[in-house]
Design a protein around this motif. Sequence first.
Motif, PDB file in Angstrom:
ATOM      1  N   HIS A  39      22.947 -14.676  14.596  1.00  0.00           N
ATOM      2  CA  HIS A  39      23.192 -13.755  13.818  1.00  0.00           C
ATOM      3  C   HIS A  39      24.422 -12.831  14.468  1.00  0.00           C
ATOM      4  O   HIS A  39      24.409 -12.597  15.820  1.00  0.00           O
ATOM      5  N   VAL A  40      25.367 -12.473  13.698  1.00  0.00           N
ATOM      6  CA  VAL A  40      26.550 -11.655  14.205  1.00  0.00           C
ATOM      7  C   VAL A  40      26.283 -10.406  14.919  1.00  0.00           C
ATOM      8  O   VAL A  40      26.763 -10.162  15.806  1.00  0.00           O
ATOM      9  N   MET A  41      24.977  -9.743  14.464  1.00  0.00           N
ATOM     10  CA  MET A  41      24.716  -8.657  15.188  1.00  0.00           C
ATOM     11  C   MET A  41      24.179  -8.852  16.600  1.00  0.00           C
ATOM     12  O   MET A  41      24.274  -8.216  17.451  1.00  0.00           O
ATOM     13  N   ASP A  42      23.502  -9.950  16.802  1.00  0.00           N
ATOM     14  CA  ASP A  42      23.120 -10.462  18.044  1.00  0.00           C
ATOM     15  C   ASP A  42      24.372 -10.725  18.993  1.00  0.00           C
ATOM     16  O   ASP A  42      24.528 -10.349  20.201  1.00  0.00           O
ATOM     17  N   LEU A  43      25.358 -11.465  18.418  1.00  0.00           N
ATOM     18  CA  LEU A  43      26.641 -11.854  18.942  1.00  0.00           C
ATOM     19  C   LEU A  43      27.197 -10.379  19.530  1.00  0.00           C
ATOM     20  O   LEU A  43      27.712 -10.240  20.606  1.00  0.00           O
ATOM     21  N   ALA A  44      27.430  -9.472  18.590  1.00  0.00           N
ATOM     22  CA  ALA A  44      28.084  -8.209  18.969  1.00  0.00           C
ATOM     23  C   ALA A  44      27.320  -7.585  20.276  1.00  0.00           C
ATOM     24  O   ALA A  44      28.002  -6.938  20.947  1.00  0.00           O
ATOM     25  N   GLU A  45      25.985  -7.527  20.156  1.00  0.00           N
ATOM     26  CA  GLU A  45      25.218  -6.955  21.343  1.00  0.00           C
ATOM     27  C   GLU A  45      25.612  -7.910  22.583  1.00  0.00           C
ATOM     28  O   GLU A  45      25.306  -7.237  23.755  1.00  0.00           O
ATOM     29  N   GLY A  46      25.778  -9.114  22.368  1.00  0.00           N
ATOM     30  CA  GLY A  46      26.193  -9.893  23.583  1.00  0.00           C
ATOM     31  C   GLY A  46      27.359  -9.413  24.241  1.00  0.00           C
ATOM     32  O   GLY A  46      27.435  -9.373  25.576  1.00  0.00           O
ATOM     33  N   HIS A  47      28.313  -8.729  23.583  1.00  0.00           N
ATOM     34  CA  HIS A  47      29.586  -8.443  23.799  1.00  0.00           C
ATOM     35  C   HIS A  47      29.332  -6.817  24.740  1.00  0.00           C
ATOM     36  O   HIS A  47      29.823  -6.594  25.823  1.00  0.00           O
ATOM     37  N   LEU A  48      28.401  -6.183  24.212  1.00  0.00           N
ATOM     38  CA  LEU A  48      28.008  -4.909  24.944  1.00  0.00           C
ATOM     39  C   LEU A  48      27.371  -5.151  26.313  1.00  0.00           C
ATOM     40  O   LEU A  48      27.655  -4.686  27.226  1.00  0.00           O
ATOM     41  N   ALA A  49      26.564  -6.220  26.126  1.00  0.00           N
ATOM     42  CA  ALA A  49      25.869  -6.521  27.526  1.00  0.00           C
ATOM     43  C   ALA A  49      26.905  -7.069  28.424  1.00  0.00           C
ATOM     44  O   ALA A  49      26.954  -6.897  29.613  1.00  0.00           O
ATOM     45  N   ALA A  50      27.819  -7.950  27.936  1.00  0.00           N
ATOM     46  CA  ALA A  50      28.826  -8.372  29.003  1.00  0.00           C
ATOM     47  C   ALA A  50      29.672  -7.378  29.506  1.00  0.00           C
ATOM     48  O   ALA A  50      29.776  -7.090  30.524  1.00  0.00           O
ATOM     49  N   LEU A  51      29.999  -6.275  28.652  1.00  0.00           N
ATOM     50  CA  LEU A  51      31.048  -5.281  29.098  1.00  0.00           C
ATOM     51  C   LEU A  51      29.960  -4.549  30.291  1.00  0.00           C
ATOM     52  O   LEU A  51      30.469  -4.223  31.485  1.00  0.00           O
ATOM     53  N   HIS A  52      28.846  -4.139  29.933  1.00  0.00           N
ATOM     54  CA  HIS A  52      28.135  -3.273  30.751  1.00  0.00           C
ATOM     55  C   HIS A  52      28.070  -4.068  32.304  1.00  0.00           C
ATOM     56  O   HIS A  52      27.964  -3.497  33.392  1.00  0.00           O
ATOM     57  N   TYR A  53      27.639  -5.443  32.122  1.00  0.00           N
ATOM     58  CA  TYR A  53      27.753  -6.254  33.315  1.00  0.00           C
ATOM     59  C   TYR A  53      28.953  -6.212  33.968  1.00  0.00           C
ATOM     60  O   TYR A  53      28.801  -6.187  35.350  1.00  0.00           O
ATOM     61  N   LEU A  54      30.140  -6.439  33.461  1.00  0.00           N
ATOM     62  CA  LEU A  54      31.388  -6.489  34.190  1.00  0.00           C
ATOM     63  C   LEU A  54      31.633  -5.272  34.899  1.00  0.00           C
ATOM     64  O   LEU A  54      32.375  -5.485  36.039  1.00  0.00           O
ATOM     65  N   SER A  99      16.166 -13.627  13.528  1.00  0.00           N
ATOM     66  CA  SER A  99      15.507 -15.209  12.987  1.00  0.00           C
ATOM     67  C   SER A  99      16.831 -15.676  11.752  1.00  0.00           C
ATOM     68  O   SER A  99      17.398 -14.989  11.407  1.00  0.00           O
ATOM     69  N   LEU A 100      16.579 -17.151  11.726  1.00  0.00           N
ATOM     70  CA  LEU A 100      17.287 -17.695  10.566  1.00  0.00           C
ATOM     71  C   LEU A 100      16.990 -16.999   9.259  1.00  0.00           C
ATOM     72  O   LEU A 100      18.068 -16.679   8.345  1.00  0.00           O
ATOM     73  N   GLU A 101      15.766 -16.197   9.079  1.00  0.00           N
ATOM     74  CA  GLU A 101      15.639 -15.589   7.962  1.00  0.00           C
ATOM     75  C   GLU A 101      16.412 -14.294   7.599  1.00  0.00           C
ATOM     76  O   GLU A 101      16.847 -13.782   6.711  1.00  0.00           O
ATOM     77  N   ASP A 102      16.555 -13.349   8.640  1.00  0.00           N
ATOM     78  CA  ASP A 102      17.272 -12.337   9.036  1.00  0.00           C
ATOM     79  C   ASP A 102      18.917 -12.672   8.434  1.00  0.00           C
ATOM     80  O   ASP A 102      19.514 -12.060   7.854  1.00  0.00           O
ATOM     81  N   MET A 103      19.406 -14.143   9.216  1.00  0.00           N
ATOM     82  CA  MET A 103      20.576 -14.248   8.970  1.00  0.00           C
ATOM     83  C   MET A 103      20.967 -14.731   7.687  1.00  0.00           C
ATOM     84  O   MET A 103      21.959 -13.987   6.971  1.00  0.00           O
ATOM     85  N   CYS A 104      19.836 -15.258   6.816  1.00  0.00           N
ATOM     86  CA  CYS A 104      20.195 -15.714   5.361  1.00  0.00           C
ATOM     87  C   CYS A 104      19.894 -14.239   4.590  1.00  0.00           C
ATOM     88  O   CYS A 104      20.634 -14.290   3.596  1.00  0.00           O
ATOM     89  N   ARG A 105      19.057 -13.577   5.020  1.00  0.00           N
ATOM     90  CA  ARG A 105      19.092 -12.263   4.253  1.00  0.00           C
ATOM     91  C   ARG A 105      20.188 -11.270   4.140  1.00  0.00           C
ATOM     92  O   ARG A 105      20.561 -10.805   3.249  1.00  0.00           O
ATOM     93  N   ASP A 106      20.525 -11.175   5.309  1.00  0.00           N
ATOM     94  CA  ASP A 106      21.572 -10.344   5.622  1.00  0.00           C
ATOM     95  C   ASP A 106      22.952 -10.879   5.025  1.00  0.00           C
ATOM     96  O   ASP A 106      23.913 -10.150   4.341  1.00  0.00           O
TER      97      ASP A 106
END
Length: 340
Positions: free
Chosen positions: A235-250, A319-326
């Motif tokens: 899900h693109v929202m999970d991916l977006a949150e991955g970038h926040l996590a990476a920035l915090h980490y760096l 989930s895949l359900e969330d991806m399809c719904r959104d």
Amino acid sequence: MQKILITGGTGFIGSHTVVQLESIGYECVILDSLANSRPAVVDRITKITGKTPVLVEGDVRDRACLDAVFAAHDIDSVIHFAGLKAVAESIREPLRYYDCNVSGTITLLSAMAKANVKTIVFSSSATVYGEPDFSPIPESAPFRPASPYGKSKAMVESILTDLTVSDPAWRVALLRYFNPVGAHPSGMMGEDPAGIPNNLMPFVCQVASGRHKTLNIFGNDYPTADGTAERDYIHVMDLAEGHLAALHYLVRSDAPRLTIANLGTSRGHSVLDVVTTFARVNNTPIPYQFVARRPGDVPAYWADATRAEQTLGWKATRSLEDMCRDSWNWQTQNPTGYIG
Ligand code: NAD
Ligand code: UFG
């Protein structure tokens, strides 16, 4: 508060990342040539967050433009999404891909070095692994990119790695995305491909909306449970949150110079899983037919995303359900994308 330069920030993944960054107080400056996105995205970001990011219309290959952006804004870090991403097009037009993706990144990095901004998160791709020996794929798997697009990502990874060796001030995260799909849950932002979509989820949405009669499923003779190819949809929202996590980490004092992480869900779904899940959660039939395999497609792969969890403290939750719904919510609210 930290100010982040987001190249490609009006694109699919960039725009969702800007929303997430703004919602926790970061200030965002977007640099985008609008080669594959629309300025209307900024209005949607404003509607969702109540904050308007700065949009600079410009190209990452334009050094003068980059110098002006770094001079005008006190940038702390960069997330570099800008680039071309169509695999088949990259085979037809390799120079355009190397110019945009590789030369563009070198120009950006030179401007960053001059401005003494040395923290960057880079959009890499699972395509660097090509056809892997096994799944789940760990970050240590060998690189076998099969297209100029994939090779351009591998080249930029090498360049960024060399940079961290040359100068201890650099903090670099290479994030290898698997298959990003989905949309903002508000239905106000999503993927808006030009022309007939190549990718599965946008095509499924257009079949559901009646724009195409039938989905062609490329191959039902793969060595998978149902014969159709398997991918790690995220899900693109999970991916977006991955970038926040990476920035915090760096920015942590103990962060290494170089961090490499797969961003995926660690599980594969077949094309038929996507089609049947979409039809079920959205109560919409998806007529389909099996056709020949698409040249260049890999039978099955998914991420080993444990490193992202252990180092960045990030894990995909949708989930895949969330991806399809959104995805469908975005499509029904915006049948012609950002125009109309
Ligand atoms: P996208 O096309 O929606 O976004 C890319 C943005 O970059 C667009 O807004 C485009 O206008 C802009 N852009 C292109 N060339 C530019 C240039 N020279 N200067 C300035 N702006 C430029 O794509 P996306 O899906 O959001 O992908 C973002 C990044 O993630 C890309 O680097 C892509 O290669 C990578 N990636 C995407 C996927 C995927 O399946 N979507 C998978 C793995 C990696
Ligand atoms: N598929 C169909 N019918 C369609 C479209 C796709 O059956 O109309 C199938 C494909 O054959 C594949 C699966 O759906 O098996 C996923 O295809 P996508 O085109 O959505 O995604 P890919 O896995 O081919 O590629 C994506 C990005 C690439 C990136 C790669 C990295 O599009 O840019 O993931 O993992 F390089």
